[in-house]
Design a protein around this motif. Structure first.
Motif, short mmCIF file in Angstrom:
data_model
loop_
_atom_site.label_atom_id
_atom_site.label_comp_id
_atom_site.label_asym_id
_atom_site.label_seq_id
_atom_site.Cartn_x
_atom_site.Cartn_y
_atom_site.Cartn_z
N SER A 281 52.64 12.89 23.77
CA SER A 281 52.46 14.36 23.25
C SER A 281 51.08 14.56 22.87
N ALA A 282 50.23 13.73 23.68
CA ALA A 282 48.77 14.21 23.51
C ALA A 282 48.51 15.24 24.51
N GLY A 283 49.38 15.81 25.55
CA GLY A 283 49.02 16.93 26.55
C GLY A 283 48.81 16.34 27.79
N LYS A 284 49.05 15.08 28.38
CA LYS A 284 48.80 14.61 29.35
C LYS A 284 49.43 15.52 30.65
N THR A 285 50.89 15.81 30.56
CA THR A 285 51.53 16.47 31.61
C THR A 285 50.86 18.02 31.50
N GLN A 286 50.63 18.54 30.53
CA GLN A 286 50.20 19.79 30.36
C GLN A 286 48.77 19.68 31.15
N LEU A 287 47.81 18.83 30.96
CA LEU A 287 46.55 18.68 31.51
C LEU A 287 46.77 18.78 33.15
N ILE A 288 47.53 17.75 33.50
CA ILE A 288 48.10 17.62 34.94
C ILE A 288 48.39 19.05 35.61
N MET A 289 49.39 19.66 34.87
CA MET A 289 49.89 20.92 35.41
C MET A 289 48.61 21.94 35.57
N SER A 290 47.88 21.90 34.64
CA SER A 290 46.49 22.62 34.67
C SER A 290 45.82 22.34 35.75
N ALA A 291 45.42 21.03 35.87
CA ALA A 291 44.60 20.62 36.85
C ALA A 291 45.05 20.89 38.20
N LEU A 292 46.06 20.77 38.59
CA LEU A 292 46.79 21.16 40.03
C LEU A 292 47.00 22.39 40.03
N VAL A 293 47.01 23.18 39.14
CA VAL A 293 47.19 24.79 39.56
C VAL A 293 45.50 25.02 39.73
N GLY A 294 44.74 24.52 38.84
CA GLY A 294 43.14 25.15 39.13
C GLY A 294 42.67 24.32 40.17
N LEU A 295 42.99 23.39 40.71
CA LEU A 295 42.37 22.74 41.82
C LEU A 295 42.72 23.53 43.07
N HIS A 296 44.20 23.91 43.02
CA HIS A 296 44.65 24.47 44.12
C HIS A 296 43.91 25.88 44.21
N GLN A 297 43.87 26.69 43.23
CA GLN A 297 43.00 27.82 43.20
C GLN A 297 41.57 27.74 43.50
N GLY A 298 40.89 26.57 43.02
CA GLY A 298 39.61 26.18 43.05
C GLY A 298 39.19 26.17 44.81
N GLY A 299 40.11 25.40 45.34
CA GLY A 299 39.95 25.29 46.74
C GLY A 299 40.14 26.33 47.62
N GLU A 300 40.99 27.29 47.26
CA GLU A 300 41.21 28.42 48.09
C GLU A 300 39.84 29.54 47.87
N ASP A 301 39.62 29.49 46.59
CA ASP A 301 38.32 30.29 46.34
C ASP A 301 37.00 29.99 46.99
N ALA A 302 37.23 28.63 47.19
CA ALA A 302 35.78 28.05 47.93
C ALA A 302 36.00 28.13 49.44
N GLY A 303 37.02 28.47 49.95
CA GLY A 303 37.18 28.94 51.24
C GLY A 303 37.77 27.79 52.00
#
Length: 517
Positions: A281-303
């Protein structure tokens, strides 16, 4: 009277020896010498062309049974089922085949005339040219076999010298590439990490080969089975070196430990593993969810080119994206199941990376007996520790009664933050992991809820000081003592940007691969 006939016989023998047998013997010896030499060379040609049915051949089955010299490293179990390199084994059999066949023919040259000589002893002077021919054939064949053996030895020695240098060069190129790119074959099923993947040949193997694993090449590096190319037992020509094998359509990478298929590019592209640990319940899965979505979006934004390697990852990304959009929370990680591995493939210009995010149930991480099975922790160069601020005693004592609704939404972790940290770090050190050579992203989670209490750090740079001020100075000092590099983050798992899970993930990615900016 009998003496006269004996005299006449002896005189006739002398005349026959001098004027008939001697010239014939000289000519016959020379011709037989040349013929014996030609015989050996002809036999060598027949053997080399593969037309000799009587010559033995080193087969892939014999290679599999360990007929070749040299030791096989324990990681590769046994020799692969493939045709050996010619100068590694077959050349000795070919020279032996030429020698044995030449010996068999010369033996017949000596034995065939014997019955006539025994039946006609009176005509012994006429047998002298026959003996000369026999000697000539024998000496010529012996000289030819010796010449073939010497040439074979010289060519073999040169092939070993040149081939050995090329083998070391090609293996060095592989090792250098993997060192610079930080490439490894990472298995998401058994969590093992291999330098050399096993490669399954996609050639025409029968079913029994597939079942016995005879289509699997565990060591496709240059060596005794081929320098530039290897011929599989099925007949297909396969490239050597990990770099060329990864690009071949004739091969499929598999984990050498469990046999499961690996992702394309395994062992060649950069492999970044990000294990996330902390209490339940520390928020590990929520962190991974945010990291996956964020990296995906960040990679696309970087071209860059961003993709999910398989259907399971694509489904998980779609679910995480939907939850982030709707403000939902992911399901709690099953304590009884294996750790969840989510992979993202990023390609930016000439750089390619496979990012693996590992999530294990907090109950397994804080239990020393349970976390002993989490071998993926051992192979990561960077780790992410998640601390729930609502489990900190001073935060709980100061705000729990005044903001019960916020604490209910936070669902605070029940385990002590220091105990959760120490259980995992001690496990790493017990298994020989030098944590001083690793880096740690120290994450304080649930920043959005913490902000409602006005109890968190004012700025992200103040996370370390906030932890010390709230009685976690020993934990901070332990982290900085155990790991070679530590950076502190304040994260909201509901944010897809750098304020969310992609913040610590991007920091690790920049250290091990490169920045997306």
């Amino acid at each position: 009277m009998p003496y006269i006939w004996l005299f006449i016989y002896l005189a006739a023998c002398v005349v026959c020896l001098v004027f008939v047998s001697a010239p014939l013997a000289i000519v016959g010896f020379g011709a037989a010498l040349v013929g014996g030499l030609a015989l050996a060379l002809g036999l060598a040609g027949v053997v080399l062309l593969g037309r000799a049915s009587w010559a033995r051949v080193r087969t892939p089955e014999q290679v599999r049974r360990g007929i070749l010299l040299g030791r096989v490293a324990p990681a590769f179990v046994r020799r692969d089922r493939a045709w050996p390199q010619y100068f590694a084994a077959q050349v000795l059999l070919d020279v032996r085949a030429v020698a044995e066949r030449a010996l068999a023919i010369t033996r017949r040259v000596w034995t065939r005339p014997l019955p006539w000589a025994r039946a006609n002893p009176v005509w012994w002077p006429l047998y002298v040219p026959v003996v000369a021919v026999q000697l000539g054939v024998s000496l010529g064949a012996a000289a030819g076999v010796l010449g073939v053996a010497l040439v074979a030895a010289g060519v073999t020695a040169a092939a070993w010298l040149v081939g050995g240098a090329v083998v070391r060069l090609l293996r060095g190129v592989d090792a250098g590439w993997q060192s610079v790119r930080r490439s490894r074959a990472s298995c998401r099923h058994c969590y093992e990490l291999a330098v050399v993947p096993a490669y399954r040949c996609l050639g025409p193997h029968p079913t029994e080969d597939r079942l016995a694993g005879d289509d699997l090449h565990r060591d496709l590096r240059p060596g005794l089975l081929g320098v530039l190319w290897r011929r599989c037992g099925c007949g297909w020509l396969l490239p050597t070196t990990v770099l060329r094998a990864a690009a071949s359509r004739r091969l499929e990478a598999h984990c050498p430990s469990c046999g499961e298929a690996l992702l394309p590019g395994a062992g060649v592209v950069t492999d970044v593993r990000m294990p996330v640990f902390g209490p339940a319940s520390a928020g590990k899965t929520q962190l991974i969810m945010s990291a996956l979505v964020g990296l995906h979006q960040g990679g696309e934004d970087a071209g860059g080119e961003v993709s999910l390697p398989d259907e399971r990852d694509r489904q998980r990304h779609e679910m995480y994206t939907r939850l982030m959009r709707d403000g939902g929370s992911p399901a709690k990680t099953d304590a009884g199941g294996p750790p969840v591995a989510v992979t993202l493939r990023l390609a930016l210009r000439s750089r390619v990376v496979l990012v693996h995010l590992f999530d294990a149930a907090g109950e397994n991480l804080v239990d020393r007996e349970q976390n002993a099975r989490l071998s993926y922790l051992d192979h990561a160069r960077s780790l992410i520790y998640v601390l729930d601020p609502f489990s900190v005693r001073r935060v709980r004592d100061g705000y729990a009664e005044g903001a019960p609704d916020v604490f209910a939404a936070a669902n605070p972790a029940r385990h002590d933050p220091e105990d959760a940290y120490n259980a995992t770090v001690q496990r790493l050190q017990d298994y020989g992991v030098r944590t001083r050579r690793r880096r740690l992203a120290f994450v304080v989670s649930k920043a959005d809820l913490l902000g409602k209490l006005s109890a968190g750090p004012v700025e992200p740079d103040g996370v370390r000081a906030w932890l010390v001020d709230n009685g976690l100075g020993n934990l901070v000092l332990a982290a900085e003592r155990d790991f070679g590099e530590v950076r502190f983050f304040l994260v909201s798992g509901r944010c897809p940007g750098r304020e969310g899970g992609s913040g610590p993930a991007s920091w690790i990615l920049a250290r091990e691969w490169g920045s997306l900016d």
